[in-house]
Design a protein around this motif. Structure first.
Motif, PDB file in Angstrom:
ATOM      1  N   ALA A  65       0.939  -1.186  -0.026  1.00 19.17           N
ATOM      2  CA  ALA A  65      -0.111  -0.035   0.028  1.00 19.17           C
ATOM      3  C   ALA A  65       0.782   1.431  -0.063  1.00 19.17           C
ATOM      4  O   ALA A  65       0.626   2.245  -0.695  1.00 19.17           O
ATOM      5  CB  ALA A  65      -1.070   0.043   1.210  1.00 19.17           C
ATOM      6  N   LEU A  66       1.977   1.250   0.601  1.00 25.30           N
ATOM      7  CA  LEU A  66       2.708   2.585   0.810  1.00 25.30           C
ATOM      8  C   LEU A  66       3.544   2.623  -0.291  1.00 25.30           C
ATOM      9  O   LEU A  66       3.709   3.791  -0.864  1.00 25.30           O
ATOM     10  CB  LEU A  66       3.770   2.157   2.098  1.00 25.30           C
ATOM     11  N   ALA A  67       3.811   1.448  -0.947  1.00 27.70           N
ATOM     12  CA  ALA A  67       4.563   1.578  -2.400  1.00 27.70           C
ATOM     13  C   ALA A  67       3.490   2.114  -3.420  1.00 27.70           C
ATOM     14  O   ALA A  67       3.977   2.842  -4.467  1.00 27.70           O
ATOM     15  CB  ALA A  67       5.250   0.387  -2.939  1.00 27.70           C
ATOM     16  N   GLU A  68       2.278   1.920  -3.250  1.00 25.56           N
ATOM     17  CA  GLU A  68       1.207   2.382  -4.114  1.00 25.56           C
ATOM     18  C   GLU A  68       0.382   3.373  -3.613  1.00 25.56           C
ATOM     19  O   GLU A  68      -0.822   3.593  -4.174  1.00 25.56           O
ATOM     20  CB  GLU A  68       0.354   1.300  -4.737  1.00 25.56           C
ATOM     21  N   VAL A  69       1.326   4.235  -3.052  1.00 19.48           N
ATOM     22  CA  VAL A  69       0.177   5.167  -2.069  1.00 19.48           C
ATOM     23  C   VAL A  69      -0.484   6.170  -2.922  1.00 19.48           C
ATOM     24  O   VAL A  69      -1.751   6.493  -2.398  1.00 19.48           O
ATOM     25  CB  VAL A  69       1.181   5.928  -0.896  1.00 19.48           C
ATOM     26  N   GLN A  70      -0.097   6.821  -3.974  1.00 19.44           N
ATOM     27  CA  GLN A  70      -0.773   7.730  -4.888  1.00 19.44           C
ATOM     28  C   GLN A  70      -2.252   6.846  -5.245  1.00 19.44           C
ATOM     29  O   GLN A  70      -3.367   7.634  -5.180  1.00 19.44           O
ATOM     30  CB  GLN A  70      -0.138   8.158  -6.054  1.00 19.44           C
ATOM     31  N   THR A  71      -2.152   5.749  -5.524  1.00 21.83           N
ATOM     32  CA  THR A  71      -3.192   4.824  -5.988  1.00 21.83           C
ATOM     33  C   THR A  71      -4.240   4.763  -5.017  1.00 21.83           C
ATOM     34  O   THR A  71      -5.458   5.043  -5.109  1.00 21.83           O
ATOM     35  CB  THR A  71      -2.911   3.757  -6.951  1.00 21.83           C
ATOM     36  N   VAL A  72      -3.637   4.197  -3.864  1.00 18.97           N
ATOM     37  CA  VAL A  72      -4.611   3.985  -2.747  1.00 18.97           C
ATOM     38  C   VAL A  72      -5.498   5.253  -2.168  1.00 18.97           C
ATOM     39  O   VAL A  72      -6.601   5.339  -2.084  1.00 18.97           O
ATOM     40  CB  VAL A  72      -3.582   3.646  -1.430  1.00 18.97           C
ATOM     41  N   ALA A  73      -4.771   6.541  -2.308  1.00 16.11           N
ATOM     42  CA  ALA A  73      -5.365   7.564  -1.937  1.00 16.11           C
ATOM     43  C   ALA A  73      -6.147   8.216  -3.008  1.00 16.11           C
ATOM     44  O   ALA A  73      -7.457   8.690  -2.585  1.00 16.11           O
ATOM     45  CB  ALA A  73      -4.209   8.735  -1.649  1.00 16.11           C
ATOM     46  N   ALA A  74      -5.968   7.800  -4.167  1.00 20.36           N
ATOM     47  CA  ALA A  74      -6.898   8.405  -5.229  1.00 20.36           C
ATOM     48  C   ALA A  74      -8.080   7.620  -5.191  1.00 20.36           C
ATOM     49  O   ALA A  74      -9.370   7.960  -5.113  1.00 20.36           O
ATOM     50  CB  ALA A  74      -6.339   8.241  -6.765  1.00 20.36           C
ATOM     51  N   ARG A  75      -8.169   6.402  -4.843  1.00 19.48           N
ATOM     52  CA  ARG A  75      -9.330   5.347  -4.787  1.00 19.48           C
ATOM     53  C   ARG A  75     -10.038   5.893  -3.491  1.00 19.48           C
ATOM     54  O   ARG A  75     -11.398   5.556  -3.677  1.00 19.48           O
ATOM     55  CB  ARG A  75      -8.611   3.910  -4.879  1.00 19.48           C
ATOM     56  N   ALA A  76      -9.292   5.867  -2.496  1.00 15.61           N
ATOM     57  CA  ALA A  76     -10.135   6.425  -1.230  1.00 15.61           C
ATOM     58  C   ALA A  76     -10.942   7.627  -1.328  1.00 15.61           C
ATOM     59  O   ALA A  76     -11.824   7.728  -0.841  1.00 15.61           O
ATOM     60  CB  ALA A  76      -9.209   6.126  -0.202  1.00 15.61           C
ATOM     61  N   SER A  77     -10.182   8.501  -1.859  1.00 10.95           N
ATOM     62  CA  SER A  77     -10.640   9.909  -1.790  1.00 10.95           C
ATOM     63  C   SER A  77     -12.149   9.871  -2.673  1.00 10.95           C
ATOM     64  O   SER A  77     -12.930  10.867  -2.295  1.00 10.95           O
ATOM     65  CB  SER A  77      -9.783  10.789  -2.561  1.00 10.95           C
ATOM     66  N   ARG A  78     -12.569   8.893  -3.361  1.00 10.15           N
ATOM     67  CA  ARG A  78     -13.799   8.856  -4.013  1.00 10.15           C
ATOM     68  C   ARG A  78     -14.914   8.904  -2.936  1.00 10.15           C
ATOM     69  O   ARG A  78     -15.927   9.420  -3.164  1.00 10.15           O
ATOM     70  CB  ARG A  78     -13.656   7.748  -4.914  1.00 10.15           C
TER      71      ARG A  78
END
Ligand SMILES: C=C(O[C@@H]1C=C(C(=O)O)C=C[C@H]1O)C(=O)O
Length: 338
Positions: A273-286
């Motif tokens: 998750a930390l390696a892909e943190v931009q994606t995790v945050a983008a998905r979560a921000s929805r």
């Protein structure tokens, strides 16, 4: 309470902080996460068959694992989903106070536990290495919101979902700032809490929101928000650990292989998750009130490690908590063999 079917976002929807609205925080109110298949009936964790005979790794049912339904643990969820490890767990999402209670009551086999509750029940538990929810400085989501200058605080509302941060706040107010307010415990709703008291202590998404609002409000914004992770490090020079992961000793004794497996899924999950943190945050921000940048900052501010420095922080907090009589005298931490 998270219900099955409301789980597309991993149960991190908009109203995760209402733990105290459920009557008396009964551990049996823990509800299974939606995507996990399994024969659980009516949201109540199944009793685990008492292990008999020699230790074996073959459990008759999936391990019952807790999951904090705050954004702070969403990176773990991301990891469990993406590695597929979620299929091998019965995951129960709830507020930290109720998960701690469920683990102590034996209704969960393994999961996150508020540091204070671990210190109170260490004899029944083993700690999973190198997993924590903490911070080495600011945490953003453990805050004191105050309407008056700190030395004028006479009353404090403590959020009911926390065990560790509310004790940290009391230490800070009494032992550092020299105030002796009266305390009440309330559901974690800052405006409501500030109608009843000069200041409020909250954790999780509610606190993160209070923090960002204060930051955007600029100087003089009321309530003023004090980050208790930052305050702890200013005071002690150490990281603060708010929660750790532990397994019940009886479960770890009977199923060492499963503890190893879950530990490795969680540890691998957080790294992914930390390696892909931009994606995790983008998905979560929805699904959240926070934008991607705010979530990236949050996920990378939190400290998920339990290394030497963090353990020194744990020891110092345990020592101070014991002096106050809030936890038993410090003992060595017993780790699970992973
Ligand atoms: C950093 C946090 O850590 C938490 C604080 C806890 C507590 O105060 O008891 C328990 C679990 C963690 O969720 C947070 O909730 O924001």
């Amino acid at each position: 309470m998270t219900t099955a079917g409301a789980d597309e976002d991993g149960g991190h929807g908009r109203a995760p902080d209402h733990g105290s609205t459920v009557p008396s925080g009964r551990a049996s109110d823990v509800t299974p996460a939606g995507p996990v298949p399994g024969p659980t009936v009516a949201g109540v964790p199944r009793p685990r068959p008492t292990p008999g005979g020699p230790a074996t790794d073959v459990a008759e049912t999936r391990p019952r694992v807790g999951h904090i339904q705050f954004l702070n643990c969403m990176p773990f969820y991301w990891g469990l989903v993406n590695s597929g490890a979620l299929l091998d767990l019965d995951l129960y999402k709830d507020t930290p106070d109720r998960l701690s209670e469920a683990l102590v009551a034996g209704e969960l086999d393994l999961g996150p536990i508020s540091l204070v509750e671990y210190l109170r029940h260490a004899d029944e538990l083993v700690v999973l290495p190198d997993l924590a929810v903490g911070s080495d400085g600011p945490v953003l989501s453990v805050v004191l919101s105050t309407q008056v200058p700190v030395d004028e605080i006479r009353s404090v509302a403590l959020g009911s979902t926390s065990r560790t941060s509310v004790l940290l706040a009391r230490m800070m107010l009494e032992d550092r700032f020299g105030v002796r307010p009266r305390y009440i415990t309330m559901p974690p709703d800052v405006p409501m809490m500030l109608r009843e008291a000069d200041a409020a202590v909250t954790i999780g998404d509610v606190a993160l929101r209070a923090y960002y609002e204060f930051e955007q409000g600029g100087p003089g914004h009321r309530p003023e928000v004090i980050d208790l992770g930052a305050a702890w490090r200013d005071w002690t020079g150490l990281p603060m650990v708010f929660a750790i992961w532990a397994a019940r000793r009886s479960f770890a004794g009977a199923h060492p292989g499963l503890v190893k497996e879950v530990h490795s899924a969680l540890r691998g999950g957080i790294e992914l998750a930390l390696a892909e943190v931009q994606t995790v945050a983008a998905r979560a921000s929805r699904w959240e009130v926070f934008d991607q940048a705010s979530l990236v900052r949050y996920f990378t501010t939190l400290d998920f490690r339990l290394g030497e420095r963090q353990l020194a922080g744990v020891a110092e907090f345990a020592r101070r908590a014991a002096v106050r009589g809030a936890v038993p005298p410090p003992r060595d931490i017993v780790f699970a063999d992973v």
